[in-house]
Design an enzyme around this catalytic site. Structure first.
Site, mmCIF file in Angstrom:
data_model
loop_
_atom_site.group_PDB
_atom_site.id
_atom_site.type_symbol
_atom_site.label_atom_id
_atom_site.label_comp_id
_atom_site.label_asym_id
_atom_site.label_seq_id
_atom_site.Cartn_x
_atom_site.Cartn_y
_atom_site.Cartn_z
ATOM 1 C CG HIS A 52 -0.255 -0.276 2.501
ATOM 2 N ND1 HIS A 52 0.626 0.584 3.071
ATOM 3 C CD2 HIS A 52 -0.288 -1.355 3.318
ATOM 4 C CE1 HIS A 52 1.090 0.067 4.181
ATOM 5 N NE2 HIS A 52 0.562 -1.123 4.363
ATOM 6 C CB ALA A 53 0.826 4.459 -1.270
#
Ligand code: TYD
Length: 135
Positions: A52-53
């Protein structure tokens, strides 16, 4: 928010015949104040974590024990870092997709974070990340 800001930080290492010692001071060895510390352990072979970011979170990832890879992606290019020493930390600015993989048996990943936990700060789907980056 640039992949060029990602850097491997060589942490202090006090060598001693009784055993080595390393340490991290916020805003000195890393460019942020530490709001949270978490760690990932007992990862079964072949598992991938952290896909994810973060919109705001900056972080430092350290392989306190064992080894694993961190794949960093800005939507256009990817760089893979192999972490296998407890005196190196990988600094990641906000706004990058990252995955942690190839964990060795008994590896221990320590993550120092610039923010308290907030689900709002996560971008969990890659297409949303691409939109976020305006690509
Ligand atoms: P997550 O960051 O999603 O891990 P991964 O990307 O490797 O799957 O975290 C897993 C779960 O743990 C998720 O439900 C959120 C929760 N969590 C917290 O409650 N506090 C924290 O500080 C972290 C890092 C995760």
């Amino acid at each position: 928010m640039s992949i060029s800001e990602v850097k491997l930080i060589n942490l202090p290492k006090i060598k001693d015949p009784r055993g080595n010692l390393s340490f991290i001071e916020e805003e000195k060895h890393i460019p942020f104040k530490i709001e949270r510390i978490y760690w990932i352990y007992d990862v079964p072979g072949g598992e991938v974590r952290g896909g994810h970011a973060f919109k705001k979170q900056q972080e430092l990832i350290v392989a306190l024990s064992g080894s694993f890879d961190v794949l960093v992606d800005n939507g256009k290019e990817q760089i893979s870092y192999s972490l296998n020493r407890s005196y190196y930390g990988l600094f990641l600015p906000a706004g990058l997709w990252r995955e942690m993989l190839n964990f060795s048996t008994n590896s221990l990943a320590l993550i120092l974070s610039s923010t308290p936990f907030s689900e709002e700060d996560y971008i969990r789907e890659y297409p949303d990340f691409i939109k976020f980056k305006g690509i």
